[in-house]
Design an enzyme around this catalytic site. Structure first.
Site, PDB file in Angstrom:
ATOM      1  NE  ARG A  16      52.857  14.330   1.416  1.00 51.87           N
ATOM      2  CZ  ARG A  16      52.630  13.049   1.693  1.00 51.87           C
ATOM      3  NH1 ARG A  16      53.095  12.537   2.814  1.00 51.87           N
ATOM      4  NH2 ARG A  16      51.958  12.292   0.855  1.00 51.87           N
TER       5      ARG A  16
ATOM      6  NE  ARG B 179      47.808   3.480  -1.354  1.00 55.39           N
ATOM      7  CZ  ARG B 179      48.663   4.494  -1.218  1.00 55.39           C
ATOM      8  NH1 ARG B 179      49.923   4.268  -0.876  1.00 55.39           N
ATOM      9  NH2 ARG B 179      48.261   5.720  -1.465  1.00 55.39           N
TER      10      ARG B 179
ATOM     11  NE  ARG C 282      45.563   6.649   1.733  1.00 57.63           N
ATOM     12  CZ  ARG C 282      46.794   7.089   1.469  1.00 57.63           C
ATOM     13  NH1 ARG C 282      47.831   6.300   1.713  1.00 57.63           N
ATOM     14  NH2 ARG C 282      46.982   8.283   0.982  1.00 57.63           N
TER      15      ARG C 282
ATOM     16  NE  ARG D  80      47.315  11.166  -2.346  1.00 62.53           N
ATOM     17  CZ  ARG D  80      47.023   9.865  -2.370  1.00 62.53           C
ATOM     18  NH1 ARG D  80      45.844   9.458  -2.816  1.00 62.53           N
ATOM     19  NH2 ARG D  80      47.900   8.990  -1.964  1.00 62.53           N
TER      20      ARG D  80
END
Ligand code: ADP
Ligand code: ADP
Ligand code: ZN
Length: 219
Positions: free
Chosen positions: A90, A129, A162, A173
């Site tokens: 990343r 999600r 999450r 993010r």
């Protein structure tokens, strides 16, 4: 070791979803640093304690912690079958460290696949999600189990969301992705291993596109 594949893309691009299908289709091993870090947080280890607040805020955990966790995992024998790195590297520091680690094994990155998506769609993907305890991923709208509340893969009914999958943290993010991870697209282009895939279509179509790339590089 077999192939070393990297899936690049912002949160919600489909890295985890596609990595699991590549495991099934090609017998590769998915290495998700996000999953490894969540396990470290759950275990209460020193690394987990340090990672916890950074992850909750949507920032990036230090290269030092991530590299230590990944190196331990890469020392296990099953990675010889070939790996799909999901969520790693990343940063340019992580990419350079990966190159050095692979070089000690006489290996290099086989392909870095950039999942190309529109940022605006990622908030909806991530917010909807959820995941079964067995690891299978779902979405409220885009990937429902055949029977609502029951996992297609394992028949289980234990699903989780999450804590960082909320609209506010996703925006942080996405910022971290553009500032620190997107430059890796040029990094791998320079090494002539970059593949770009349109990842705005449906899951099955993207699976086919990735399958064609992986068949090409593992031949
Ligand atoms: P990442 O690992 O890149 O963050 P995931 O694979 O977890 O992304 O996918 C994020 C969410 O979007 C999941 O709920 C997943 O079911 C869903 N999803 C994945 N790929 C697609 C797609 N091509 N179209 C619509 N939804 C998708
Ligand atoms: P997503 O696939 O939705 O982008 P991940 O599960 O890959 O999410 O990562 C969740 C969080 O874990 C990230 O927001 C970051 O805080 C941390 N993380 C995961 N992988 C790395 C990495 N390679 N370097 C730094 N932080 C990481
Ligand atoms: Zn399941």
């Amino acid at each position: 070791m077999g192939v070393v594949l990297i899936l690049l893309g912002p949160p919600g691009a489909g890295k985890g979803t596609q990595a699991r299908m590549l495991e099934e289709d090609f017998g590769l091993i998915q290495l998700s640093t996000g999953d490894m870090l969540r396990a470290a947080v759950a275990s209460g280890s020193e690394a987990g304690r340090q990672a916890k607040s950074v992850m909750a805020a949507g920032g990036l955990v230090s290269d030092e912690i991530v590299l230590a966790i990944l190196q331990d995992r890469m020392a296990e024998p099953d990675v010889k079958r070939g790996i799909i790195l999901d969520g790693f590297p990343r940063t340019e520091g992580q990419a350079a460290a990966l190159d050095r680690l692979l070089a000690t094994k006489g290996q290099r990155v086989t392909a870095a696949i950039s999942l190309e998506v529109d940022d605006e769609a990622m908030v909806g993907r991530v917010s909807g999600r959820y995941t079964c305890a067995c690891g299978e991923g779902y979405h409220d709208e885009f990937k429902r189990p055949a029977v609502l509340g029951v996992c297609d893969k394992c028949g289980g009914t234990d699903f989780k969301r999450r804590a960082d999958d909320n609209a506010e943290t996703v925006r942080e993010r996405l910022k971290a992705y553009h500032a620190q991870t997107a430059p890796l697209i040029a990094y791998y282009e320079g090494k002539e291993v970059l593949e770009r895939v349109d990842a705005m279509g449906d899951i099955a179509a993207i699976r086919d596109d990735l399958g064609a790339i992986v068949s090409g590089v593992s031949a």
